[in-house]
Design a protein around this motif. Sequence first.
Motif, PDB file in Angstrom:
ATOM      1  N   GLN A 115      52.446 -14.608  43.816  1.00  0.00           N
ATOM      2  CA  GLN A 115      52.567 -13.171  43.580  1.00  0.00           C
ATOM      3  C   GLN A 115      51.960 -12.804  42.228  1.00  0.00           C
ATOM      4  O   GLN A 115      52.173 -13.485  41.225  1.00  0.00           O
ATOM      5  CB  GLN A 115      54.036 -12.756  43.626  1.00  0.00           C
ATOM      6  N   GLY A 116      51.192 -11.739  42.218  1.00  0.00           N
ATOM      7  CA  GLY A 116      50.562 -11.266  40.992  1.00  0.00           C
ATOM      8  C   GLY A 116      49.176 -11.818  40.746  1.00  0.00           C
ATOM      9  O   GLY A 116      48.494 -11.352  39.833  1.00  0.00           O
ATOM     10  N   GLU A 117      48.744 -12.815  41.501  1.00  0.00           N
ATOM     11  CA  GLU A 117      47.413 -13.395  41.328  1.00  0.00           C
ATOM     12  C   GLU A 117      46.561 -13.110  42.556  1.00  0.00           C
ATOM     13  O   GLU A 117      47.075 -13.085  43.686  1.00  0.00           O
ATOM     14  CB  GLU A 117      47.504 -14.908  41.096  1.00  0.00           C
ATOM     15  N   PRO A 118      45.251 -12.908  42.386  1.00  0.00           N
ATOM     16  CA  PRO A 118      44.390 -12.581  43.530  1.00  0.00           C
ATOM     17  C   PRO A 118      44.223 -13.771  44.467  1.00  0.00           C
ATOM     18  O   PRO A 118      44.482 -14.927  44.096  1.00  0.00           O
ATOM     19  CB  PRO A 118      43.061 -12.211  42.865  1.00  0.00           C
ATOM     20  N   CYS A 119      43.814 -13.469  45.676  1.00  0.00           N
ATOM     21  CA  CYS A 119      43.536 -14.552  46.628  1.00  0.00           C
ATOM     22  C   CYS A 119      42.381 -15.405  46.105  1.00  0.00           C
ATOM     23  O   CYS A 119      41.556 -14.950  45.307  1.00  0.00           O
ATOM     24  CB  CYS A 119      43.187 -13.963  47.991  1.00  0.00           C
ATOM     25  N   ARG A 120      42.336 -16.636  46.574  1.00  0.00           N
ATOM     26  CA  ARG A 120      41.330 -17.560  46.070  1.00  0.00           C
ATOM     27  C   ARG A 120      40.641 -18.269  47.227  1.00  0.00           C
ATOM     28  O   ARG A 120      41.221 -18.476  48.296  1.00  0.00           O
ATOM     29  CB  ARG A 120      41.988 -18.588  45.148  1.00  0.00           C
ATOM     30  N   GLY A 121      39.397 -18.610  46.978  1.00  0.00           N
ATOM     31  CA  GLY A 121      38.621 -19.343  47.951  1.00  0.00           C
ATOM     32  C   GLY A 121      38.373 -20.756  47.473  1.00  0.00           C
ATOM     33  O   GLY A 121      38.198 -20.994  46.276  1.00  0.00           O
ATOM     34  N   ARG A 122      38.340 -21.682  48.415  1.00  0.00           N
ATOM     35  CA  ARG A 122      38.157 -23.082  48.065  1.00  0.00           C
ATOM     36  C   ARG A 122      36.667 -23.435  48.122  1.00  0.00           C
ATOM     37  O   ARG A 122      35.943 -23.029  49.025  1.00  0.00           O
ATOM     38  CB  ARG A 122      38.944 -23.980  49.020  1.00  0.00           C
ATOM     39  N   ARG A 123      36.224 -24.191  47.140  1.00  0.00           N
ATOM     40  CA  ARG A 123      34.830 -24.611  47.082  1.00  0.00           C
ATOM     41  C   ARG A 123      34.792 -26.120  46.831  1.00  0.00           C
ATOM     42  O   ARG A 123      35.464 -26.621  45.932  1.00  0.00           O
ATOM     43  CB  ARG A 123      34.089 -23.861  45.971  1.00  0.00           C
ATOM     44  N   ILE A 124      34.000 -26.847  47.623  1.00  0.00           N
ATOM     45  CA  ILE A 124      33.902 -28.300  47.532  1.00  0.00           C
ATOM     46  C   ILE A 124      32.551 -28.682  46.943  1.00  0.00           C
ATOM     47  O   ILE A 124      31.497 -28.235  47.415  1.00  0.00           O
ATOM     48  CB  ILE A 124      34.072 -28.953  48.913  1.00  0.00           C
ATOM     49  N   ASN A 125      32.588 -29.473  45.894  1.00  0.00           N
ATOM     50  CA  ASN A 125      31.361 -29.960  45.273  1.00  0.00           C
ATOM     51  C   ASN A 125      30.739 -31.020  46.187  1.00  0.00           C
ATOM     52  O   ASN A 125      31.355 -32.051  46.462  1.00  0.00           O
ATOM     53  CB  ASN A 125      31.679 -30.562  43.897  1.00  0.00           C
ATOM     54  N   PRO A 126      29.484 -30.795  46.664  1.00  0.00           N
ATOM     55  CA  PRO A 126      28.882 -31.781  47.587  1.00  0.00           C
ATOM     56  C   PRO A 126      28.584 -33.114  46.922  1.00  0.00           C
ATOM     57  O   PRO A 126      28.438 -34.127  47.602  1.00  0.00           O
ATOM     58  CB  PRO A 126      27.599 -31.085  48.044  1.00  0.00           C
ATOM     59  N   GLY A 127      28.504 -33.138  45.577  1.00  0.00           N
ATOM     60  CA  GLY A 127      28.189 -34.388  44.903  1.00  0.00           C
ATOM     61  C   GLY A 127      29.362 -35.332  44.821  1.00  0.00           C
ATOM     62  O   GLY A 127      29.276 -36.503  45.210  1.00  0.00           O
ATOM     63  N   ASN A 128      30.488 -34.847  44.348  1.00  0.00           N
ATOM     64  CA  ASN A 128      31.666 -35.711  44.174  1.00  0.00           C
ATOM     65  C   ASN A 128      32.852 -35.273  45.031  1.00  0.00           C
ATOM     66  O   ASN A 128      33.947 -35.816  44.910  1.00  0.00           O
ATOM     67  CB  ASN A 128      32.086 -35.737  42.700  1.00  0.00           C
ATOM     68  N   HIS A 129      32.642 -34.260  45.867  1.00  0.00           N
ATOM     69  CA  HIS A 129      33.667 -33.762  46.783  1.00  0.00           C
ATOM     70  C   HIS A 129      34.896 -33.227  46.047  1.00  0.00           C
ATOM     71  O   HIS A 129      36.002 -33.199  46.613  1.00  0.00           O
ATOM     72  CB  HIS A 129      34.091 -34.861  47.772  1.00  0.00           C
ATOM     73  N   ALA A 130      34.712 -32.839  44.789  1.00  0.00           N
ATOM     74  CA  ALA A 130      35.827 -32.245  44.042  1.00  0.00           C
ATOM     75  C   ALA A 130      36.096 -30.833  44.567  1.00  0.00           C
ATOM     76  O   ALA A 130      35.168 -30.099  44.926  1.00  0.00           O
ATOM     77  CB  ALA A 130      35.510 -32.209  42.554  1.00  0.00           C
ATOM     78  N   ILE A 131      37.359 -30.472  44.607  1.00  0.00           N
ATOM     79  CA  ILE A 131      37.765 -29.161  45.116  1.00  0.00           C
ATOM     80  C   ILE A 131      38.048 -28.229  43.946  1.00  0.00           C
ATOM     81  O   ILE A 131      38.773 -28.591  43.013  1.00  0.00           O
ATOM     82  CB  ILE A 131      39.008 -29.294  46.013  1.00  0.00           C
TER      83      ILE A 131
END
Length: 239
Positions: free
Chosen positions: A193-209
Amino acid sequence: MTPREVAALLAYVVGLDPRLALDDQAAAEDRLAQWCDLLSDVPAQAHGWDAARTAREHIASSPYRIQPSDVSRPWFAHRADVMRRHVGTFEPTEHPEIDPDDETGDAFVAALRAERLAVAAGRQAPVTHRALTSGPAAAEVERRLAALGDYMPKTVRDLLAAHRPHRAARERLAAANLPDVLDVPCTWCLAPQGEPCRGRRINPGNHAIAYRARKDPHPCRVEDAAAHYARRQEQETAA
């Protein structure tokens, strides 16, 4: 304390602690003279101070026989604390004898000195607030804050709107009495609550989220916010 007040205090402490009783008249007179000398600058009662109460607390808490210094030391500590808290200011209307056009300021200094002496002696309560918390200046501050509507002027808030779009959007919704999606958490991306929605992004090099804030909320959050708003409206109507 006057000699009569000191004699009354001595009679009181002897009644509480019979060990202090003296059968010899000369010794009793010497003790009274000693207590009068050491307590001459200590009041029997003052603002927040009572010599009898101090003596009783000492007798109740200490195994040692009370001495006049067991009353004078707490008084001087009490006076020092009062003077630390005293801000040393007063309303000009309370001192009509002071000429506001007096360029020397002698009358003001004299009144201020007399006030501090009265506070130090316990004849007057300390002034523990700052000047702007009372009087005409405080009323003017309250009037201006009411006119501005907030601690931040509306003109400044409008200029900052471009740099904090989420806050500006929430303020516009609150002003229009419309549902606010940030009033509820998102069940899709788990944004609190109080924070905007977020989208997940995966780094193709090291698969970090990593996560980044979304401009638009998830549809499920919009529906939850509308339901939350409707429930709140029903509760306010019922109340």
